[in-house]
Enzyme design. Structure first.
Site, short mmCIF file in Angstrom:
data_model
loop_
_atom_site.label_atom_id
_atom_site.label_comp_id
_atom_site.label_asym_id
_atom_site.label_seq_id
_atom_site.Cartn_x
_atom_site.Cartn_y
_atom_site.Cartn_z
N SER A 142 0.87 -1.19 0.00
CA SER A 142 0.00 0.00 0.00
C SER A 142 0.90 1.23 0.00
O SER A 142 2.11 1.11 0.29
CB SER A 142 -0.84 -0.02 1.28
OG SER A 142 -1.44 1.24 1.52
N TYR A 155 -1.25 -0.83 10.72
CA TYR A 155 -1.47 -1.15 9.29
C TYR A 155 -0.21 -0.81 8.49
O TYR A 155 0.24 -1.61 7.67
CB TYR A 155 -2.68 -0.36 8.77
CG TYR A 155 -3.01 -0.63 7.33
CD1 TYR A 155 -3.60 -1.84 6.95
CD2 TYR A 155 -2.76 0.31 6.33
CE1 TYR A 155 -3.92 -2.10 5.61
CE2 TYR A 155 -3.07 0.06 5.00
CZ TYR A 155 -3.65 -1.14 4.64
OH TYR A 155 -3.96 -1.39 3.32
N1 LIG Z 1 -8.78 -0.07 -0.61
C1 LIG Z 1 -7.65 0.62 -0.49
O1 LIG Z 1 -7.64 1.88 -0.43
C2 LIG Z 1 -6.33 -0.10 -0.46
C3 LIG Z 1 -5.16 0.64 -0.66
C4 LIG Z 1 -3.93 -0.01 -0.60
C5 LIG Z 1 -3.88 -1.37 -0.36
N2 LIG Z 1 -5.04 -2.06 -0.16
C6 LIG Z 1 -4.93 -3.50 0.12
O2 LIG Z 1 -5.63 -4.22 -0.88
C7 LIG Z 1 -5.99 -5.50 -0.38
C8 LIG Z 1 -7.44 -5.79 -0.74
O3 LIG Z 1 -8.27 -4.91 -0.03
P1 LIG Z 1 -9.56 -4.22 -0.64
O4 LIG Z 1 -9.31 -2.77 -0.61
O5 LIG Z 1 -9.96 -4.87 -1.90
O6 LIG Z 1 -10.60 -4.49 0.55
P2 LIG Z 1 -11.84 -5.49 0.70
O7 LIG Z 1 -12.85 -5.23 -0.36
O8 LIG Z 1 -12.25 -5.37 2.12
O9 LIG Z 1 -11.19 -6.93 0.43
C9 LIG Z 1 -10.44 -7.61 1.40
C10 LIG Z 1 -10.40 -9.08 1.03
O10 LIG Z 1 -9.58 -9.76 1.97
C11 LIG Z 1 -10.23 -10.96 2.34
N3 LIG Z 1 -9.82 -11.42 3.66
C12 LIG Z 1 -9.84 -10.75 4.82
N4 LIG Z 1 -9.45 -11.56 5.83
C13 LIG Z 1 -9.19 -12.77 5.27
C14 LIG Z 1 -8.76 -14.02 5.78
N5 LIG Z 1 -8.52 -14.22 7.09
N6 LIG Z 1 -8.61 -15.05 4.91
C15 LIG Z 1 -8.87 -14.89 3.61
N7 LIG Z 1 -9.27 -13.74 3.06
C16 LIG Z 1 -9.43 -12.70 3.89
C17 LIG Z 1 -11.72 -10.63 2.29
O11 LIG Z 1 -12.45 -11.83 2.06
P3 LIG Z 1 -13.37 -12.59 3.14
O12 LIG Z 1 -13.84 -11.58 4.13
O13 LIG Z 1 -14.48 -13.16 2.31
O14 LIG Z 1 -12.49 -13.65 3.69
C18 LIG Z 1 -11.77 -9.72 1.06
O15 LIG Z 1 -11.96 -10.48 -0.11
C19 LIG Z 1 -5.68 -5.46 1.12
O16 LIG Z 1 -4.47 -6.14 1.36
C20 LIG Z 1 -5.55 -3.98 1.41
O17 LIG Z 1 -4.74 -3.74 2.52
C21 LIG Z 1 -6.25 -1.47 -0.22
#
Ligand SMILES: NC(=O)c1ccc[n+]([C@@H]2O[C@H](COP(=O)([O-])OP(=O)(O)OC[C@H]3O[C@@H](n4cnc5c(N)ncnc54)[C@H](OP(=O)(O)O)[C@@H]3O)[C@@H](O)[C@H]2O)c1
Length: 249
Positions: A142, A155
Site C-alpha cells: 500500500s 497497518y
Molecule cells: N482499498 C484501499 O484503499 C487499499 C489501498 C492499498 C492497499 N489495499 C490492500 O488491498 C488489499 C485488498 O483490499 P480491498 O481494498 O480490496 O478491501 P476489501 O474489499 O475489504 O477486500 C479484502 C479481502 O480480503 C479478504 N480477507 C480478509 N481476511 C481474510 C482471511 N482471514 N482469509 C482470507 N481472506 C481474507 C476478504 O475476504 P473474506 O472476508 O471473504 O475472507 C476480502 O476479499 C488489502 O491487502 C488492502 O490492505 C487497499
C-alpha cells in the site's frame, strides 16, 4: 510479452474489492483463476460472472490465517488445473484507530492476516513454482507501505513488512528460480476495506475523504497486475505505486 492465457492464477481476498476485480481481469486475459476467501457465497457470484464472460474459475474456501486451510486450498487448485503460475497475495484488512485506544485485537488481526496470512500462502505456493522453475508472485502492500500515517501505525507496519518481504523474495527467487515478484502499493481504492473501521472518528474521516476525491477502482489495480504479468519474461515489474490523481499526500 508473456502470454497468460491458459495460465493458472490464485487470488486471495477475491470475494470483494481489488481481489475480485483482479480475478475478473485475469480471467478475461485467459487465465484460469482460483478465487480464495472466506465468504464463499461472494466467490460463487464472482465465478458465475467469470463463467458468463467465457472464463474459468475455481471457488476456494480459504482463511489465510489458517495454514491447513491454505494448504488444502492450494492443493485443490493445483489438482484441478495442474500448476500455479501466478499468485496474487491480496487478502488484507485495515481497521484504523489511534494506538492509545488499545484495540489490540485489531492490531493482532492485521498482523495475522496482512503479514502471517501472506506468508502462509507464499509458503504453500512457492515450492510448486520452484519445481516448475517459473511463476509470478504479486504482494499487496500500500502507500502505507512507503509512508506512515497517524491512525494507521499497525497497518503501516504490516504493509512495510509486505514491501520488505517482497523485495527480499524477489532477490532470492528471481535469478535462482526464475520467479518474478511484484509489490503493489495503491493509494485510496473504493472497496469494502473502510467498512471494517470500528473507530467512529476515522470512519467519518474516510467517508469524507471519499467525497473529496475520486478514488481508484479495484479494476484500475487489476489492470496494472495484468500489465506486469504480461511483461516479457526477462522483465520483473518489481514495484507498482498506483495513486489517484487527486490524492495529494
Ligand atoms: N482499498 C484501499 O484503499 C487499499 C489501498 C492499498 C492497499 N489495499 C490492500 O488491498 C488489499 C485488498 O483490499 P480491498 O481494498 O480490496 O478491501 P476489501 O474489499 O475489504 O477486500 C479484502 C479481502 O480480503 C479478504 N480477507 C480478509 N481476511 C481474510 C482471511 N482471514 N482469509 C482470507 N481472506 C481474507 C476478504 O475476504 P473474506 O472476508 O471473504 O475472507 C476480502 O476479499 C488489502 O491487502 C488492502 O490492505 C487497499
Amino acid at each position: 510479452m508473456t502470454n497468460i492465457s491458459g495460465r493458472v492464477a490464485l487470488v486471495t481476498g477475491a470475494s470483494s474489492g481489488i481481489g475480485a476485480a483482479t480475478a475478473l481481469k485475469l480471467a478475461e486475459a485467459g487465465a484460469k483463476v482460483g478465487i480464495a476467501a472466506r465468504r464463499t457465497d461472494k466467490l460463487e457470484s464472482l465465478k458465475s460472472e467469470i463463467v458468463a464472460k467465457g472464463g474459468e474459475a475455481l471457488v476456494i474456501a480459504m482463511d489465510v490465517v489458517d495454514a491447513a486451510s491454505v494448504e488444502a486450498g492450494v492443493k485443490k487448485l493445483a489438482e484441478a488445473y495442474g500448476s500455479i503460475d501466478v499468485l496474487v497475495n491480496n487478502a488484507g484488512l485495515m481497521p484504523l484507530s489511534d494506538l492509545d485506544q488499545f484495540k489490540t485485537d485489531e492490531w493482532h488481526r492485521m498482523v495475522d492476516v496482512n503479514v502471517k496470512g501472506l506468508l502462509n500462502v507464499t509458503a504453500a505456493v512457492l515450492p510448486r513454482m520452484i519445481e516448475q522453475h517459473s511463476g509470478h508472485i504479486f504482494n499487496m502492500s500500500s502507500i502505507a507501505g512507503r509512508k506512515v500515517f497517524k491512525g494507521l501505525s499497525v497497518y503501516c507496519a504490516t504493509k512495510h513488512a509486505v514491501a520488505a518481504f517482497s523485495d527480499g523474495l524477489r532477490m532470492e527467487v528471481g535469478q535462482k528460480h526464475n520467479i518474478r515478484v511484484t509489490c503493489i502499493q495503491p493509494g485510496a481504492v473504493a472497496t469494502e476495506l473502510y467498512d471494517h473501521i470500528t473507530d467512529a472518528g476515522y470512519r467519518k474521516q474516510m467517508d469524507e475523504l471519499a467525497n473529496q476525491m475520486t478514488f481508484l477502482q479495484g479494476s484500475d489495480i487489476a489492470e496494472t497486475i495484468v500489465f506486469a504479468a504480461r511483461a516479457p519474461s526477462h522483465v520483473d515489474v518489481a514495484e507498482l505505486f498506483v495513486m489517484p490523481v487527486e490524492q495529494g499526500w
